[in-house]
Scaffold this motif. Structure first.
Motif, PDB file in Angstrom:
ATOM      1  N   ARG A   1       0.832  -1.216   0.000  1.00  0.00           N
ATOM      2  CA  ARG A   1       0.000   0.000   0.000  1.00  0.00           C
ATOM      3  C   ARG A   1       0.861   1.258   0.000  1.00  0.00           C
ATOM      4  O   ARG A   1       0.471   2.279  -0.555  1.00  0.00           O
ATOM      5  CB  ARG A   1      -0.956  -0.013   1.194  1.00  0.00           C
ATOM      6  CG  ARG A   1      -2.167  -0.905   0.971  1.00  0.00           C
ATOM      7  CD  ARG A   1      -3.257  -0.690   2.014  1.00  0.00           C
ATOM      8  NE  ARG A   1      -2.851  -1.024   3.362  1.00  0.00           N
ATOM      9  CZ  ARG A   1      -2.872  -2.256   3.890  1.00  0.00           C
ATOM     10  NH1 ARG A   1      -3.283  -3.263   3.160  1.00  0.00           N
ATOM     11  NH2 ARG A   1      -2.497  -2.466   5.135  1.00  0.00           N
ATOM     12  N   ARG A   2       2.046   1.186   0.609  1.00  0.00           N
ATOM     13  CA  ARG A   2       2.958   2.337   0.572  1.00  0.00           C
ATOM     14  C   ARG A   2       3.587   2.497  -0.799  1.00  0.00           C
ATOM     15  O   ARG A   2       3.877   3.607  -1.235  1.00  0.00           O
ATOM     16  CB  ARG A   2       4.065   2.168   1.634  1.00  0.00           C
ATOM     17  CG  ARG A   2       3.601   2.487   3.019  1.00  0.00           C
ATOM     18  CD  ARG A   2       4.707   2.602   4.057  1.00  0.00           C
ATOM     19  NE  ARG A   2       6.060   2.564   3.600  1.00  0.00           N
ATOM     20  CZ  ARG A   2       7.036   1.870   4.194  1.00  0.00           C
ATOM     21  NH1 ARG A   2       6.787   1.152   5.252  1.00  0.00           N
ATOM     22  NH2 ARG A   2       8.262   1.914   3.724  1.00  0.00           N
ATOM     23  N   LEU A   3       3.829   1.388  -1.498  1.00  0.00           N
ATOM     24  CA  LEU A   3       4.484   1.437  -2.806  1.00  0.00           C
ATOM     25  C   LEU A   3       3.541   1.798  -3.955  1.00  0.00           C
ATOM     26  O   LEU A   3       3.944   2.483  -4.892  1.00  0.00           O
ATOM     27  CB  LEU A   3       5.130   0.094  -3.127  1.00  0.00           C
ATOM     28  CG  LEU A   3       6.371  -0.299  -2.362  1.00  0.00           C
ATOM     29  CD1 LEU A   3       6.842  -1.678  -2.818  1.00  0.00           C
ATOM     30  CD2 LEU A   3       7.472   0.721  -2.544  1.00  0.00           C
ATOM     31  N   GLU A   4       2.334   1.322  -3.905  1.00  0.00           N
ATOM     32  CA  GLU A   4       1.417   1.487  -5.040  1.00  0.00           C
ATOM     33  C   GLU A   4       1.277   2.929  -5.520  1.00  0.00           C
ATOM     34  O   GLU A   4       1.244   3.153  -6.727  1.00  0.00           O
ATOM     35  CB  GLU A   4       0.056   0.875  -4.713  1.00  0.00           C
ATOM     36  CG  GLU A   4       0.089  -0.632  -4.819  1.00  0.00           C
ATOM     37  CD  GLU A   4      -1.238  -1.284  -4.486  1.00  0.00           C
ATOM     38  OE1 GLU A   4      -1.954  -0.775  -3.589  1.00  0.00           O
ATOM     39  OE2 GLU A   4      -1.549  -2.295  -5.123  1.00  0.00           O
ATOM     40  N   PRO A   5       1.203   3.933  -4.638  1.00  0.00           N
ATOM     41  CA  PRO A   5       1.095   5.312  -5.150  1.00  0.00           C
ATOM     42  C   PRO A   5       2.288   5.740  -6.009  1.00  0.00           C
ATOM     43  O   PRO A   5       2.142   6.597  -6.882  1.00  0.00           O
ATOM     44  CB  PRO A   5       1.018   6.155  -3.869  1.00  0.00           C
ATOM     45  CG  PRO A   5       0.490   5.231  -2.828  1.00  0.00           C
ATOM     46  CD  PRO A   5       1.055   3.873  -3.182  1.00  0.00           C
ATOM     47  N   LEU A   6       3.443   5.115  -5.799  1.00  0.00           N
ATOM     48  CA  LEU A   6       4.617   5.452  -6.611  1.00  0.00           C
ATOM     49  C   LEU A   6       4.441   5.034  -8.070  1.00  0.00           C
ATOM     50  O   LEU A   6       5.131   5.535  -8.951  1.00  0.00           O
ATOM     51  CB  LEU A   6       5.876   4.791  -6.030  1.00  0.00           C
ATOM     52  CG  LEU A   6       6.228   5.160  -4.588  1.00  0.00           C
ATOM     53  CD1 LEU A   6       7.403   4.331  -4.095  1.00  0.00           C
ATOM     54  CD2 LEU A   6       6.538   6.650  -4.485  1.00  0.00           C
ATOM     55  N   PHE A   7       3.512   4.114  -8.305  1.00  0.00           N
ATOM     56  CA  PHE A   7       3.254   3.606  -9.653  1.00  0.00           C
ATOM     57  C   PHE A   7       1.975   4.171 -10.253  1.00  0.00           C
ATOM     58  O   PHE A   7       1.495   3.676 -11.259  1.00  0.00           O
ATOM     59  CB  PHE A   7       3.170   2.072  -9.627  1.00  0.00           C
ATOM     60  CG  PHE A   7       4.436   1.398  -9.195  1.00  0.00           C
ATOM     61  CD1 PHE A   7       5.486   1.236 -10.077  1.00  0.00           C
ATOM     62  CD2 PHE A   7       4.574   0.931  -7.900  1.00  0.00           C
ATOM     63  CE1 PHE A   7       6.655   0.614  -9.683  1.00  0.00           C
ATOM     64  CE2 PHE A   7       5.732   0.306  -7.494  1.00  0.00           C
ATOM     65  CZ  PHE A   7       6.776   0.146  -8.383  1.00  0.00           C
ATOM     66  N   ALA A   8       1.419   5.204  -9.645  1.00  0.00           N
ATOM     67  CA  ALA A   8       0.101   5.722 -10.044  1.00  0.00           C
ATOM     68  C   ALA A   8       0.032   6.058 -11.538  1.00  0.00           C
ATOM     69  O   ALA A   8      -0.934   5.700 -12.209  1.00  0.00           O
ATOM     70  CB  ALA A   8      -0.265   6.940  -9.200  1.00  0.00           C
ATOM     71  N   ARG A   9       1.046   6.727 -12.059  1.00  0.00           N
ATOM     72  CA  ARG A   9       0.977   7.161 -13.473  1.00  0.00           C
ATOM     73  C   ARG A   9       1.144   6.001 -14.452  1.00  0.00           C
ATOM     74  O   ARG A   9       0.739   6.105 -15.602  1.00  0.00           O
ATOM     75  CB  ARG A   9       2.024   8.234 -13.735  1.00  0.00           C
ATOM     76  CG  ARG A   9       1.663   9.544 -13.029  1.00  0.00           C
ATOM     77  CD  ARG A   9       2.449  10.685 -13.546  1.00  0.00           C
ATOM     78  NE  ARG A   9       3.866  10.551 -13.232  1.00  0.00           N
ATOM     79  CZ  ARG A   9       4.667  11.563 -12.995  1.00  0.00           C
ATOM     80  NH1 ARG A   9       4.215  12.799 -13.063  1.00  0.00           N
ATOM     81  NH2 ARG A   9       5.929  11.373 -12.718  1.00  0.00           N
ATOM     82  N   THR A  10       1.757   4.926 -13.998  1.00  0.00           N
ATOM     83  CA  THR A  10       1.966   3.783 -14.890  1.00  0.00           C
ATOM     84  C   THR A  10       1.201   2.551 -14.414  1.00  0.00           C
ATOM     85  O   THR A  10       1.489   1.436 -14.863  1.00  0.00           O
ATOM     86  CB  THR A  10       3.466   3.444 -14.992  1.00  0.00           C
ATOM     87  OG1 THR A  10       3.973   3.216 -13.679  1.00  0.00           O
ATOM     88  CG2 THR A  10       4.242   4.546 -15.674  1.00  0.00           C
ATOM     89  N   ALA A  11       0.232   2.738 -13.547  1.00  0.00           N
ATOM     90  CA  ALA A  11      -0.497   1.624 -12.925  1.00  0.00           C
ATOM     91  C   ALA A  11      -0.981   0.558 -13.918  1.00  0.00           C
ATOM     92  O   ALA A  11      -0.854  -0.632 -13.627  1.00  0.00           O
ATOM     93  CB  ALA A  11      -1.657   2.153 -12.082  1.00  0.00           C
ATOM     94  N   PRO A  12      -1.509   0.913 -15.093  1.00  0.00           N
ATOM     95  CA  PRO A  12      -1.959  -0.142 -16.013  1.00  0.00           C
ATOM     96  C   PRO A  12      -0.815  -1.046 -16.500  1.00  0.00           C
ATOM     97  O   PRO A  12      -1.058  -2.170 -16.921  1.00  0.00           O
ATOM     98  CB  PRO A  12      -2.574   0.626 -17.187  1.00  0.00           C
ATOM     99  CG  PRO A  12      -2.915   1.966 -16.627  1.00  0.00           C
ATOM    100  CD  PRO A  12      -1.879   2.246 -15.583  1.00  0.00           C
ATOM    101  N   ALA A  13       0.398  -0.562 -16.443  1.00  0.00           N
ATOM    102  CA  ALA A  13       1.539  -1.349 -16.919  1.00  0.00           C
ATOM    103  C   ALA A  13       2.264  -2.075 -15.786  1.00  0.00           C
ATOM    104  O   ALA A  13       3.285  -2.708 -16.012  1.00  0.00           O
ATOM    105  CB  ALA A  13       2.531  -0.430 -17.645  1.00  0.00           C
ATOM    106  N   VAL A  14       1.723  -1.998 -14.581  1.00  0.00           N
ATOM    107  CA  VAL A  14       2.339  -2.643 -13.422  1.00  0.00           C
ATOM    108  C   VAL A  14       1.448  -3.784 -12.964  1.00  0.00           C
ATOM    109  O   VAL A  14       0.248  -3.588 -12.725  1.00  0.00           O
ATOM    110  CB  VAL A  14       2.559  -1.634 -12.270  1.00  0.00           C
ATOM    111  CG1 VAL A  14       3.142  -2.321 -11.053  1.00  0.00           C
ATOM    112  CG2 VAL A  14       3.470  -0.494 -12.734  1.00  0.00           C
ATOM    113  N   HIS A  15       2.027  -4.966 -12.863  1.00  0.00           N
ATOM    114  CA  HIS A  15       1.273  -6.167 -12.505  1.00  0.00           C
ATOM    115  C   HIS A  15       1.873  -6.778 -11.243  1.00  0.00           C
ATOM    116  O   HIS A  15       3.050  -7.153 -11.229  1.00  0.00           O
ATOM    117  CB  HIS A  15       1.302  -7.172 -13.658  1.00  0.00           C
ATOM    118  CG  HIS A  15       0.934  -6.556 -14.970  1.00  0.00           C
ATOM    119  ND1 HIS A  15      -0.362  -6.312 -15.340  1.00  0.00           N
ATOM    120  CD2 HIS A  15       1.716  -6.087 -15.973  1.00  0.00           C
ATOM    121  CE1 HIS A  15      -0.369  -5.741 -16.524  1.00  0.00           C
ATOM    122  NE2 HIS A  15       0.880  -5.589 -16.928  1.00  0.00           N
TER     123      HIS A  15
END
Length: 163
Positions: free
Chosen positions: A24-38
């Motif tokens: 949950r702490r890491l996920e916001p770091l990927f916000a702009r590329t979220a669709p490309a992060v699995h």
């Protein structure tokens, strides 16, 4: 984000167990590329090998990794590697199966872009990694190495016991 500037269709697969609070702490770091992060989470053996087979690169960055069996697994799978110099894997660079780089986002992204932009070089790195894993880390190689170590130890003990 840095990789996707140069390699538009790049995606990131995070495999392995992750503490839910940490995720949950890491996920916001990927916000702009979220669709490309699995986020795969923990994977079983078959899924692990299938994930390696689908990968164009393997990345390990850690402040505390002492060996990193997954690096050997990636090598054995023929996947080129990016590993940070905070991990004990200088061998990746010395055998030419990937990059051993500083643990900085620009260095990691740069190494990934080089791999993902040159399929022939990446394939050659993967082939060298597979050969290195077979030569050094398969069970027959480990057994031969252990036999050699014990033979030297016995020879040394015998030599030391002579008057």
């Amino acid at each position: 984000e840095r990789v996707r500037v140069s390699v538009k269709n790049a995606s990131l697969v995070l495999a392995g167990p992750v503490d839910p609070v940490y995720r949950r702490r890491l996920e916001p770091l990927f916000a702009r590329t979220a669709p490309a992060v699995h986020w795969l989470g923990e994977v079983e053996q078959a899924e692990k090998w299938a994930t390696f087979a689908d990968a164009n690169a393997f990345v390990m960055c850690s402040d505390s990794e002492s060996f990193g069996t997954t690096v050997v697994e990636a090598m054995a799978s023929g996947v080129p590697i990016v590993v940070t110099d905070t991990c004990p894997w200088e061998e990746v660079e010395s055998v030419g199966c990937g990059y051993w780089i500083p643990q900085r986002s620009d260095a990691i992204a740069g190494a990934l872009v080089r791999l993902l932009s040159d399929a022939a070089a990446a394939t050659a790195m993967g082939d060298r990694g597979r050969a290195a894993a077979r030569a050094r880390y398969d069970w027959d190689s480990i057994a031969r190495s252990m036999i050699e170590h014990y033979a030297r130890a016995i020879a040394g003990a015998r030599a030391g016991s002579r008057p």
